[in-house]
Design a protein around this motif. Structure first.
Motif, PDB file in Angstrom:
ATOM      1  N   UNK B 109      11.155 -14.717   1.764  1.00  0.00           N
ATOM      2  CA  UNK B 109      11.447 -15.757   2.918  1.00  0.00           C
ATOM      3  C   UNK B 109      11.914 -16.981   2.489  1.00  0.00           C
ATOM      4  N   UNK B 112      15.751 -16.453   1.433  1.00  0.00           N
ATOM      5  CA  UNK B 112      16.541 -16.190   2.704  1.00  0.00           C
ATOM      6  C   UNK B 112      16.942 -17.746   3.041  1.00  0.00           C
ATOM      7  N   UNK B 113      15.690 -18.578   3.328  1.00  0.00           N
ATOM      8  CA  UNK B 113      16.114 -19.707   3.789  1.00  0.00           C
ATOM      9  C   UNK B 113      17.024 -20.763   2.760  1.00  0.00           C
ATOM     10  N   UNK B 171      17.135  -7.402   6.676  1.00  0.00           N
ATOM     11  CA  UNK B 171      16.457  -7.549   7.996  1.00  0.00           C
ATOM     12  C   UNK B 171      15.355  -7.574   7.914  1.00  0.00           C
ATOM     13  N   UNK B 172      14.547  -6.660   7.061  1.00  0.00           N
ATOM     14  CA  UNK B 172      13.298  -6.599   7.021  1.00  0.00           C
ATOM     15  C   UNK B 172      12.701  -7.744   6.609  1.00  0.00           C
ATOM     16  N   UNK B 174      13.654 -10.739   6.770  1.00  0.00           N
ATOM     17  CA  UNK B 174      13.844 -11.722   7.963  1.00  0.00           C
ATOM     18  C   UNK B 174      12.655 -11.478   8.933  1.00  0.00           C
ATOM     19  N   UNK B 175      12.715 -10.310   9.100  1.00  0.00           N
ATOM     20  CA  UNK B 175      11.918 -10.182  10.366  1.00  0.00           C
ATOM     21  C   UNK B 175      10.144 -10.493   9.847  1.00  0.00           C
ATOM     22  N   UNK B 177       9.502 -12.544   7.620  1.00  0.00           N
ATOM     23  CA  UNK B 177       9.228 -14.062   7.368  1.00  0.00           C
ATOM     24  C   UNK B 177       9.030 -14.509   8.650  1.00  0.00           C
ATOM     25  N   UNK B 178       9.500 -14.086   9.642  1.00  0.00           N
ATOM     26  CA  UNK B 178       9.322 -14.732  11.006  1.00  0.00           C
ATOM     27  C   UNK B 178       8.044 -14.313  11.856  1.00  0.00           C
ATOM     28  N   UNK B 179       8.001 -12.776  11.787  1.00  0.00           N
ATOM     29  CA  UNK B 179       6.900 -12.234  12.613  1.00  0.00           C
ATOM     30  C   UNK B 179       5.628 -11.922  12.272  1.00  0.00           C
ATOM     31  N   UNK B 180       4.777 -11.773  12.889  1.00  0.00           N
ATOM     32  CA  UNK B 180       3.347 -11.193  12.278  1.00  0.00           C
ATOM     33  C   UNK B 180       3.697  -9.883  11.830  1.00  0.00           C
ATOM     34  N   UNK B 183       3.815  -6.689  13.963  1.00  0.00           N
ATOM     35  CA  UNK B 183       4.980  -6.447  14.646  1.00  0.00           C
ATOM     36  C   UNK B 183       6.194  -5.815  13.988  1.00  0.00           C
TER      37      UNK B 183
END
Lengths: 206, 206
Positions: B109, B112-113, B171-172, B174-175, B177-180, B183
């Motif tokens: 994460x 990516x940032x 994408x994985x 990224x998601x 990093x953002x989602x619980x 999900x």
DNA sequence: GTTTATAACGACACAAGTGTCGTTTTGTTA
DNA sequence: TAACAAAACGACACTTGTGTCGTTATAAAC
């Protein structure tokens, strides 16, 4: 230029500010733009900007909100003129056209930035989830409807297929934000995704 | 604690600083950590930290560099004990195991940032490209070797397949990093990717 | 045309982070 | 054990961005 409200002028000014903000966010990304940048782009004073938006986060969310409304209307319109679920899915994925192109939302990179840098912030994480769910639900509905109608195979759980689409597009947006155009090959990769979906959903080639 | 060098103590101290930095970056992400946070985590003064790293960017790149070396060795090791290209591909993708799990690099994460917020910075963009190419080349080599040997179909250009893998993993990440956790469904999605690769590369199911 | 509510303004005080640099401390060498 | 080179320290000056608030200007109401 505006004392004692006038309703329409307020709306107009807000719209002008948002327009300027979008341009700046596209140009500089989220983290690197400051309220000062927006002020200058909009030709407005510090206090003038803060009158409408409490801070940068608030401003950016307003930008996202505005654009979401636009695309929601667009989706509704497309839902009606759909000839088949497969066609509809393609339209939702590639925005009107049923053929992948190399266009990407020019604000996508800033959005990713917004959500990824804010991933440790309670408020922003919840907001990010809400948006993700919204985007996901569009795909999920189309796919599940297609499965229910028998047009699509239900070998894979519809929601999972929808998630894969979102994941793939997220990755594409990310790479597109970081890499030069020719390296990402958005179009080629999108076509591969389409081929895959055909297989996963049991759609005979068109 | 160290005047007039001593070679080993210098290396050791640097390693300690990097270790502390990794922990902080994992915890707080890139943008939100400051040099002060690292100083405190490492129990070192301001000047002590700046003696080894000129700034936060320099520090983070050192962290990335260190971890890249680790994984490069691991990949070389795997290249030798490969029984088939398909098996090798799975090992490279899922790190040793040939079965997808839900583990993700805890520093992903922040990486990516780092790259997405720095996408307008010449230096960082070039560095990001270099890293992307490096990651891509691992997959590309395995796939192209498999195609040359006849084990894989060459219906799709090898490089394109490799890019799709990277895109999907991005994408994985990224998601994730953002989602619980629940999900994202990293494991399910990874399994779908494997199914897809089997088809794209013409591998009969194992 | 006067009054008035308030939009718009911009100076300001404050906060957070950075990199530097003169000072102190401490291994190492002779 | 004295002398030294440089590692480690931490105060400091500087920069950048933020949000506030008293002031000014003006569209609407009378």
């Amino acid at each position: 230029m505006a004392p004692r409200v006038s309703e329409e002028h307020l709306r107009q000014r807000r719209a002008d500010l948002l327009k300027a903000a979008v341009a700046v966010f596209m140009e500089r990304g989220y983290e690197r733009t400051t309220m000062k940048h927006v002020m200058e782009a909009a030709g407005v004073s510090r206090g003038g900007l803060y009158q409408y938006f409490a801070n940068k986060e608030d401003l950016f969310e307003a930008v996202l909100e505005e654009r979401l409304e636009d695309s929601a209307e667009e989706t509704d319109r497309m839902l009606e003129e759909a000839s088949s679920y497969w066609n509809l899915l393609l339209k939702v994925m590639f925005g009107g056209e049923t053929v992948p192109d190399a266009e990407m939302d020019p604000l996508a990179a800033s959005s990713l930035e917004f959500f990824i840098t804010g991933r440790n912030d309670e408020r922003r994480r919840i907001y990010g989830e809400k948006r993700y769910d919204l985007g996901l639900s569009i795909y999920r509905k189309v796919i599940e409807a297609g499965q229910a109608s028998g047009e699509f195979s239900d070998y894979y759980e519809g929601e999972l297929v929808a998630r894969s689409i979102v994941t793939f597009f997220d990755g594409l947006a990310l790479d597109h934000a970081i890499l030069p155009e020719e390296k990402v090959r958005v179009k080629d990769q999108s076509e591969m995704l389409v081929d895959y979906l055909k297989l996963a959903l049991g759609v005979s080639s068109s």
